[in-house]
Scaffold this active site. Structure first.
Site, PDB file in Angstrom:
ATOM      1  N   HIS A  49       0.852  -1.209   0.000  1.00  0.00           N
ATOM      2  CA  HIS A  49       0.000   0.000   0.000  1.00  0.00           C
ATOM      3  C   HIS A  49       0.877   1.244   0.000  1.00  0.00           C
ATOM      4  CE1 HIS A  49      -3.237   2.778   1.347  1.00  0.00           C
ATOM      5  NE2 HIS A  49      -4.035   1.852   0.856  1.00  0.00           N
ATOM      6  N   PHE A  50       1.458   1.655  -0.895  1.00  0.00           N
ATOM      7  CA  PHE A  50       1.671   1.142  -2.241  1.00  0.00           C
ATOM      8  C   PHE A  50       3.180   1.073  -2.431  1.00  0.00           C
ATOM      9  CE2 PHE A  50      -2.313   3.496  -2.164  1.00  0.00           C
ATOM     10  CZ  PHE A  50      -3.203   2.553  -2.651  1.00  0.00           C
TER      11      PHE A  50
END
Length: 145
Positions: A49-50
């Site tokens: 994420h991410f």
């Protein structure tokens, strides 16, 4: 009153990788609490994420608010050794700013209402003086069985 991580772990059951409060900076039992979470790139949520641009998930900001509120409940009651704090509702959660590794989240929670074993809170997360997240939530305190 400053509460360090060791004492926080005495008051709430959360542990790595899900302990999201690093320190309590100020507490006024039965009223409010302020604490911090230092966000680091080594946290497991950032692997997905991410990967190219790590962003703190909003749901984890709400969890940090709830954990800090649980410390407030514990300090207000004097102990939660024989009790459990459960999140019941999350209302009006808003995310206003990206939080990323290197940021310090300043978390503030206020008791809006307390009746018997149900507690209602308002909470904010700020980073560099800007509101990053805000929410209202309700928790229930139950005896451990």
């Amino acid at each position: 009153m400053i509460i360090d991580i060791t004492e926080i772990m005495d008051w709430i059951p959360h542990r790595y990788p899900f302990l999201l409060v690093d320190r309590v900076l100020k507490i006024d039992p039965n009223k409010s609490i302020t604490g911090i979470k230092n966000v680091t790139v080594n946290e497991p949520q950032f692997t997905g994420h991410f990967p190219a641009r790590p962003v703190m998930p909003g749901v984890l900001m709400v969890e940090a608010m709830a954990q800090l509120a649980a410390v407030l409940v514990a300090k207000s009651l004097g102990s939660t050794k024989n009790k459990e704090v459960f999140l019941m509702t999350i209302e009006n959660a808003k995310f206003r700013r990206i939080v990323q590794p290197g940021d310090t989240m300043y978390i503030h929670a206020v008791i809006d209402q307390q009746r018997a074993n149900v507690w209602k809170f308002s909470s904010t997360v700020t980073v560099e003086g800007e509101i990053a997240a805000e929410s209202k939530f309700t928790a229930m305190i139950k005896d451990k069985t």
